[in-house]
Design an enzyme around this catalytic site. Structure first.
Site, PDB file in Angstrom:
ATOM      1  CE  LYS A 199      41.148  50.888  50.789  1.00  0.00           C
ATOM      2  NZ  LYS A 199      41.475  49.292  51.471  1.00  0.00           N
ATOM      3  CB  VAL A 200      35.635  48.339  46.804  1.00  0.00           C
ATOM      4  CG1 VAL A 200      34.473  48.450  45.673  1.00  0.00           C
ATOM      5  CG2 VAL A 200      36.687  49.105  46.367  1.00  0.00           C
ATOM      6  CB  VAL A 223      34.500  45.605  40.216  1.00  0.00           C
ATOM      7  CG1 VAL A 223      33.587  46.043  39.114  1.00  0.00           C
ATOM      8  CG2 VAL A 223      34.014  45.991  41.600  1.00  0.00           C
ATOM      9  CB  ALA A 224      37.278  41.668  43.347  1.00  0.00           C
ATOM     10  NE  ARG A 225      43.693  42.766  41.077  1.00  0.00           N
ATOM     11  CZ  ARG A 225      43.419  43.953  40.984  1.00  0.00           C
ATOM     12  NH1 ARG A 225      42.201  44.328  40.743  1.00  0.00           N
ATOM     13  NH2 ARG A 225      44.406  44.840  41.376  1.00  0.00           N
ATOM     14  CG  ASP A 271      36.284  46.299  35.510  1.00  0.00           C
ATOM     15  OD1 ASP A 271      36.441  46.694  34.530  1.00  0.00           O
ATOM     16  OD2 ASP A 271      36.939  46.816  36.562  1.00  0.00           O
ATOM     17  CD  GLU A 278      42.572  41.967  34.419  1.00  0.00           C
ATOM     18  OE1 GLU A 278      43.190  43.069  34.270  1.00  0.00           O
ATOM     19  OE2 GLU A 278      41.614  41.883  35.051  1.00  0.00           O
ATOM     20  CG  HIS A 298      41.355  46.085  35.662  1.00  0.00           C
ATOM     21  ND1 HIS A 298      42.383  45.053  36.033  1.00  0.00           N
ATOM     22  CD2 HIS A 298      40.937  46.860  36.690  1.00  0.00           C
ATOM     23  CE1 HIS A 298      42.711  45.315  37.256  1.00  0.00           C
ATOM     24  NE2 HIS A 298      41.713  46.272  37.783  1.00  0.00           N
ATOM     25  CG  LEU A 299      37.251  50.363  31.540  1.00  0.00           C
ATOM     26  CD1 LEU A 299      35.849  50.616  30.917  1.00  0.00           C
ATOM     27  CD2 LEU A 299      38.277  51.134  31.315  1.00  0.00           C
ATOM     28  CB  ALA A 323      41.031  52.164  39.519  1.00  0.00           C
TER      29      ALA A 323
HETATM   30  N1  LIG Z   1      38.403  46.900  39.096  1.00  0.00           N
HETATM   31  C1  LIG Z   1      39.135  47.581  39.582  1.00  0.00           C
HETATM   32  O1  LIG Z   1      39.628  48.385  38.927  1.00  0.00           O
HETATM   33  C2  LIG Z   1      39.456  47.652  41.186  1.00  0.00           C
HETATM   34  C3  LIG Z   1      39.591  48.948  41.714  1.00  0.00           C
HETATM   35  C4  LIG Z   1      39.738  49.168  43.199  1.00  0.00           C
HETATM   36  C5  LIG Z   1      39.824  47.862  43.766  1.00  0.00           C
HETATM   37  N2  LIG Z   1      39.706  46.741  43.170  1.00  0.00           N
HETATM   38  C6  LIG Z   1      39.763  45.508  43.665  1.00  0.00           C
HETATM   39  O2  LIG Z   1      38.828  45.381  44.801  1.00  0.00           O
HETATM   40  C7  LIG Z   1      39.335  44.437  45.915  1.00  0.00           C
HETATM   41  C8  LIG Z   1      38.799  45.204  47.161  1.00  0.00           C
HETATM   42  O3  LIG Z   1      39.636  46.568  47.370  1.00  0.00           O
HETATM   43  P1  LIG Z   1      39.226  47.506  48.677  1.00  0.00           P
HETATM   44  O4  LIG Z   1      40.000  48.694  48.470  1.00  0.00           O
HETATM   45  O5  LIG Z   1      38.024  47.457  49.107  1.00  0.00           O
HETATM   46  O6  LIG Z   1      40.111  46.394  49.415  1.00  0.00           O
HETATM   47  P2  LIG Z   1      39.981  46.473  51.005  1.00  0.00           P
HETATM   48  O7  LIG Z   1      41.320  45.901  51.660  1.00  0.00           O
HETATM   49  O8  LIG Z   1      39.440  47.453  51.825  1.00  0.00           O
HETATM   50  O9  LIG Z   1      38.817  45.366  51.216  1.00  0.00           O
HETATM   51  C9  LIG Z   1      39.013  43.683  51.035  1.00  0.00           C
HETATM   52  C10 LIG Z   1      38.022  43.148  52.163  1.00  0.00           C
HETATM   53  O10 LIG Z   1      38.115  41.839  51.784  1.00  0.00           O
HETATM   54  C11 LIG Z   1      38.152  40.949  52.889  1.00  0.00           C
HETATM   55  N3  LIG Z   1      38.300  39.553  52.833  1.00  0.00           N
HETATM   56  C12 LIG Z   1      39.581  39.107  52.645  1.00  0.00           C
HETATM   57  N4  LIG Z   1      39.518  37.810  52.498  1.00  0.00           N
HETATM   58  C13 LIG Z   1      38.077  37.595  52.576  1.00  0.00           C
HETATM   59  C14 LIG Z   1      37.468  36.296  52.253  1.00  0.00           C
HETATM   60  N5  LIG Z   1      38.219  35.158  52.278  1.00  0.00           N
HETATM   61  N6  LIG Z   1      36.106  36.432  52.266  1.00  0.00           N
HETATM   62  C15 LIG Z   1      35.663  37.529  52.443  1.00  0.00           C
HETATM   63  N7  LIG Z   1      36.243  39.001  52.522  1.00  0.00           N
HETATM   64  C16 LIG Z   1      37.447  38.805  52.640  1.00  0.00           C
HETATM   65  C17 LIG Z   1      38.822  41.703  53.873  1.00  0.00           C
HETATM   66  O11 LIG Z   1      38.699  41.370  55.353  1.00  0.00           O
HETATM   67  C18 LIG Z   1      38.678  43.333  53.501  1.00  0.00           C
HETATM   68  O12 LIG Z   1      37.765  43.883  54.398  1.00  0.00           O
HETATM   69  C19 LIG Z   1      40.787  44.260  45.778  1.00  0.00           C
HETATM   70  O13 LIG Z   1      40.943  43.179  45.158  1.00  0.00           O
HETATM   71  C20 LIG Z   1      41.040  45.101  44.797  1.00  0.00           C
HETATM   72  O14 LIG Z   1      42.276  44.934  43.974  1.00  0.00           O
HETATM   73  C21 LIG Z   1      39.601  46.671  41.972  1.00  0.00           C
HETATM   74  O1  LIG Z   2      43.481  47.077  42.431  1.00  0.00           O
HETATM   75  C1  LIG Z   2      43.014  48.009  41.831  1.00  0.00           C
HETATM   76  O2  LIG Z   2      43.497  49.474  42.393  1.00  0.00           O
HETATM   77  C2  LIG Z   2      42.417  48.297  40.741  1.00  0.00           C
HETATM   78  O3  LIG Z   2      42.442  47.022  40.161  1.00  0.00           O
HETATM   79  C3  LIG Z   2      43.016  49.361  39.577  1.00  0.00           C
HETATM   80  O4  LIG Z   2      43.924  48.670  38.770  1.00  0.00           O
HETATM   81  P1  LIG Z   2      44.565  49.796  37.707  1.00  0.00           P
HETATM   82  O5  LIG Z   2      45.509  50.656  38.356  1.00  0.00           O
HETATM   83  O6  LIG Z   2      45.328  48.681  36.765  1.00  0.00           O
HETATM   84  O7  LIG Z   2      43.375  50.286  36.969  1.00  0.00           O
END
Ligand SMILES: NC(=O)c1ccc[n+]([C@@H]2O[C@H](COP(=O)([O-])OP(=O)(O)OC[C@H]3O[C@@H](n4cnc5c(N)ncnc54)[C@H](O)[C@@H]3O)[C@@H](O)[C@H]2O)c1
Ligand SMILES: O=C(O)[C@H](O)COP(=O)(O)O
Length: 598
Positions: free
Chosen positions: A205-206, A284-286, A310, A315, A334-335, A337
């Site tokens: 999605k992201v 911005v993932a983990r 991020d 953390e 970690h901003l 979201a």
């Molecule tokens: N920084 C933040 O505040 C924040 C906010 C939202 C999401 N996130 C993080 O962003 C990441 C993605 O969120 P999302 O909503 O897009 O999730 P999502 O599940 O929609 O997308 C994740 C994608 O990663 C893919 N994937 C899995 N293993 C993989 C690999 N080895 N190599 C490449 N791709 C791989 C999956 O197939 C999937 O398409 C998550 O880690 C989520 O926790 C962080």
């Molecule tokens: O995985 C998530 O949805 C983001 O990392 C957001 O995390 P937070 O709710 O702690 O802002």
């Protein structure tokens, strides 16, 4: 995948009589009573959490949640918003809570489930990443985990783009410099984005939204995601490439995959060495998807020109972290979201999911339970009840029920094999078998896990019938192997305790016990008697029950042949006293009898 309940499914067709093997079933990652109140067919007590005394459930909100979500929760439950708890405080409070809502800052480990002593039924993650929740422990404890996967997608993507642009133009560093009284225009010359190659790692999605926005900025976007469909990528002009190619060709890399054992430290010394010199990285993932020490080395070696982060392995990160303090690294706490809009959306999304789950509805965002669509559920409703009751009956027919290890379930249906989702039925048979002989609470979340843990091996067989598939199922047969029966007539020719049932006019019926055909509704309790078929038996048993004020709701006799052995199945609304049962046993023609609770 659970081995206990996911064995090969053999499918026999009645015509011709041949068996075919189906590959393994989709995993049931691993619920009390199951109820289907008629007003809402989606209501399935996945995780029964109605308080016994009818009082409101209690929801603990452990991290800041948007007001609209809190309001939604308060309309349904007692809500305790306790932010910044220590792990010890959380463990103390949790035994008084039916649900817990967290963000990424609270670790929900095994000790939380242990401390809850069975009360915690739902964990809601107000966001996407569930790496801070011990899913295995949640599943073992029958606790449903739900998340809010969609409401913060755009916010995270926008933050990724913000970091990308800020990094390329040294915005944070220049800002700090000006505020420190400096004016260094030559030092903070940046790089352009247009025409550069951005590799999006994780095209979910992201990742998809980041790709879309980067295309708008004139970048060439490639993506690596082993599970993403190429047509989705092509639709927005993104080429899916292998991991190696992404690393080798990218000017910028943006990380968007979940943190799992497979993605942990996916960027490390080895993978940094494969990147273009001067690559720039956004995360911005983990934090855990990058080996942070290796990133510092790659920055110092000039492989990585800049990074914008991020998220961090720990953390908040240590104040003196060489990564955070690195001059060419831009950081935010970690901003991703954290926009007003996303937080409001996430709060509503998670509140609805938690309230729904506590209400027994199917959670569309369940992380550790199978999703069964509302349509399938509505259709399977009476069969689910049948499945659990057959399990309950079968296990009560076993002498010393706890020795049950082998369960064979056979479903007959005129439907094609892939047109019947048996996960729910299997979970309910497991529940029916395990609950009468233990104090374990079994639900859709932990059924397979509990079966496996108890060494209960459940194999399923589909028998495809000729004819038109009006009903999803004709019969369900439950056989328990390698057991002694307390009612010998319930044994099949091959020595298994065998019960069979079907749904008639929406009501579950017991239709076979051992080799005897019976027909009794599966309500209340049942008395099974083997007797010598002779006139007056029904009257004799009926009078004994009547004299004891036990209401008979159904009675049926199945016999081998006239005046030979027969089985009388008597459905009773009330539990007969020991004396009443003794009187039935003393009728001369009664050879054996058993009382079974449903
Ligand atoms: N920084 C933040 O505040 C924040 C906010 C939202 C999401 N996130 C993080 O962003 C990441 C993605 O969120 P999302 O909503 O897009 O999730 P999502 O599940 O929609 O997308 C994740 C994608 O990663 C893919 N994937 C899995 N293993 C993989 C690999 N080895 N190599 C490449 N791709 C791989 C999956 O197939 C999937 O398409 C998550 O880690 C989520 O926790 C962080
Ligand atoms: O995985 C998530 O949805 C983001 O990392 C957001 O995390 P937070 O709710 O702690 O802002």
């Amino acid at each position: 995948m659970s081995a206990a309940a996911s064995s090969t499914i053999s499918v026999a067709t009645t015509n011709p009589l041949k068996s075919l093997s189906l590959s393994s079933r989709s995993p049931l990652p691993s619920a009390s009573s199951i109820s289907f109140p008629s007003r809402n067919p989606r209501r399935l007590v996945l995780v029964s959490c109605t308080t016994g005394d009818g009082s409101k459930p209690t929801i603990l909100v452990a991290e800041k949640l948007g007001d609209a979500g809190v309001k939604l929760l308060e309309d349904f439950a007692n809500v305790d918003c306790s932010y910044n708890m220590t792990p010890e405080e959380l463990n103390t409070k949790i035994s008084l809570c039916d649900a817990l809502i967290v963000r990424s800052g609270t670790k929900v480990g095994r000790e939380v489930f242990e401390s809850s002593r069975g009360r915690l039924k739902v964990v809601g993650r107000a966001g996407v990443g569930i790496d801070n929740v011990d899913l295995r422990a949640a599943t073992e404890f029958g606790c449903l985990v739900v998340n809010a996967p969609t409401a913060n997608t755009i916010a995270a993507a926008e933050h990724g783009i913000a970091l990308l642009a800020a990094m390329a133009r040294n915005v944070a560093q220049a800002d700090a410099s000006v505020k420190a009284g400096e004016w260094k225009r030559n030092k903070y010359v940046g790089v352009s984005l247009v025409g550069k190659t951005l590799a999006v790692l994780g095209f979910g999605k992201v990742g998809t939204e980041v790709a879309r926005r980067a295309k708008g900025l004139g970048m060439r976007v490639i993506a690596h995601d082993p599970y993403a469909p190429a047509d989705r990528a092509h639709a927005i002009g993104v080429e899916l490439v292998g991991f190696g190619e992404a690393l080798a060709t990218a000017d910028f890399i943006s990380l968007h995959m979940p943190l799992t054992p497979a993605t942990s430290k996916i960027l490390n010394d080895e993978t940094f060495a494969k990147m273009k010199k001067g690559v720039r990285i956004v995360n911005v993932a983990r934090g855990g998807v990058i080996d942070e020490d290796a990133l510092v080395r790659a920055l110092d070696a000039g492989i990585v020109a800049q990074a914008a982060l991020d998220v961090f392995t720990k953390e908040p990160p240590a104040k003196d972290s060489p990564l955070v303090q690195h001059e060419r690294v831009t950081v935010t706490p970690h901003l991703g979201a954290s926009t007003m809009e996303a937080q409001e959306g996430v709060a509503i999304e998670i509140a609805e999911a938690v309230v729904g789950a506590l209400n027994g509805e199917l959670a569309a965002t369940a992380v550790n339970a199978p999703m069964v669509s509302a349509e399938v559920l509505t259709e399977l409703k009476p069969y689910v009840v049948l499945a659990e009751k057959l399990g309950r009956l079968a296990v009560q027919l076993v002498a010393g029920g706890s020795g049950v290890k082998n369960v064979k379930v056979s479903y007959t249906s005129a439907r094609a094999t892939d047109d019947l989702d048996t996960r729910l039925l299997r979970a309910m048979i497991t529940k029916g078998i395990i609950e009468p002989i233990s104090d374990v609470y079994v639900n859709l979340v932990n059924a397979d896990f509990t079966a496996k843990q108890r060494g209960l091996r459940l194999s399923e067989e589909r028998v495809v019938l000729d004819g038109s598939p009006e009903n999803p199922l004709e019969t369900i047969t439950v056989k328990l192997g390698n057991v002694e029966s307390k009612f010998a007539s319930s044994l099949s020719e091959s020595g298994e305790v065998k019960v069979e049932g079907k749904v008639k006019d929406g009501v579950p019926h017991l239709t076979k016990v051992g080799s005897f055909e019976v027909d009794v509704t599966l309500e209340g309790s049942i008395i099974l008697c083997r007797q010598v078929d002779q006139p007056g038996m029904i009257g004799t048993v009926g009078s004994i029950l009547g004299e004891s004020n036990v209401n008979v709701n159904f009675m049926s006799v199945g016999r081998i042949a006239p005046r030979k052995q027969a089985i009388m199945a008597i459905g009773v609304d009330d539990q007969p006293s020991k004396e009443t049962l003794k009187k039935i046993g003393e009728i001369p023609a009664v050879e054996e009898f058993v009382f079974l609770k449903l």
